[in-house]
Design a protein around this motif. Sequence first.
Motif, PDB file in Angstrom:
ATOM      1  N   THR A  92     -12.827  54.426   3.597  1.00 37.98           N
ATOM      2  CA  THR A  92     -13.999  55.161   4.117  1.00 37.98           C
ATOM      3  C   THR A  92     -14.255  54.291   5.668  1.00 37.98           C
ATOM      4  OG1 THR A  92     -14.473  56.038   2.139  1.00 37.98           O
ATOM      5  CG2 THR A  92     -16.007  56.222   3.996  1.00 37.98           C
ATOM      6  N   ARG A 111     -11.716  62.594   8.125  1.00 41.09           N
ATOM      7  CA  ARG A 111     -12.369  61.457   7.466  1.00 41.09           C
ATOM      8  C   ARG A 111     -11.854  61.299   5.977  1.00 41.09           C
ATOM      9  NH1 ARG A 111     -16.330  59.244  10.425  1.00 41.09           N
ATOM     10  NH2 ARG A 111     -17.255  60.521  12.112  1.00 41.09           N
ATOM     11  N   ASP A 112     -11.421  62.241   5.349  1.00 43.09           N
ATOM     12  CA  ASP A 112     -11.129  62.448   4.124  1.00 43.09           C
ATOM     13  C   ASP A 112      -9.567  62.859   3.834  1.00 43.09           C
ATOM     14  OD1 ASP A 112     -10.847  62.626   1.324  1.00 43.09           O
ATOM     15  OD2 ASP A 112     -12.382  64.394   1.247  1.00 43.09           O
TER      16      ASP A 112
END
Length: 277
Positions: free
Chosen positions: A163, A187-188
């Motif tokens: 992350t 981001r994911d």
Amino acid sequence: MVRSSLLSALLLVACGTEGEAVPSQALSLSFQDLPDLGPDYVYEAWVVGDDGPVSAGRFSAQTASEGVFGVNVQGAFKMHITIEPVADASAEWSETHVLYGEFEDGVAELRAFGPAILPPDFREVMGGFTLAAPTDSGAAPENGIWFLDASGSEPAASLRLPTLPEGWIYEGWVVGADGPVSLGTFRDEGGADSDGAGPSAGPLDAPPFPGQDFITPPIDLTDGYSAVISVEPFPDNDPAPFQLKPLGASIGPETGVVQALNNVIGENDILGTAVLQ
């Protein structure tokens, strides 16, 4: 761009515990593979001491090593390099910290992020991609690339990424003879990216993972293309990939199965050294 005359323009006077002025110290910086930020952003050097972070000045990739910074800090023990908007005169640092190091005998070895900002090490990340074109049932599978694993009963993420802290975002790319083409930011790794299936996708729904179809016009991604994952400043005004690229590989002919990405951060990292005297 900010000129070298600005390297020593920001001198902040701090006071000691008994009201005496803290002597100014000279800070010199050197970098390896520090990327250009374009006309709208600059780097800023921050020395952290007993009373918190103090700015030593702003600079560009071109002027980084042309002069010496002056800084007044009591008990300096950490060094941060941030990315800041040119038009922002804030006395506080931004969320986009690019380099970090701790002083030992006046020297701090700087590396991207660092343990105080991003504990996971990019040298440990891994992942892969699958060639498929899910948005057009009649398209050839080599007309699309997706960061997913379709070998199970349900598609799963094929990237294993840490992350990112605030101020940073991942971006996927295909790179060919005409240069890099963005696949969108994310981001994911287990969700869709910023542009869905991309501007050249077909009419069908895309899977909820990063990736893109190249249907109109069709592009054969097995014909001399590579896949890359970069780490980008956010916001980002540069359409090219940033220097930090943890994963990359040539795209092979296999379709419908996961092709492995190589960990290439050792060739695409940013390093630096700060000396405080």
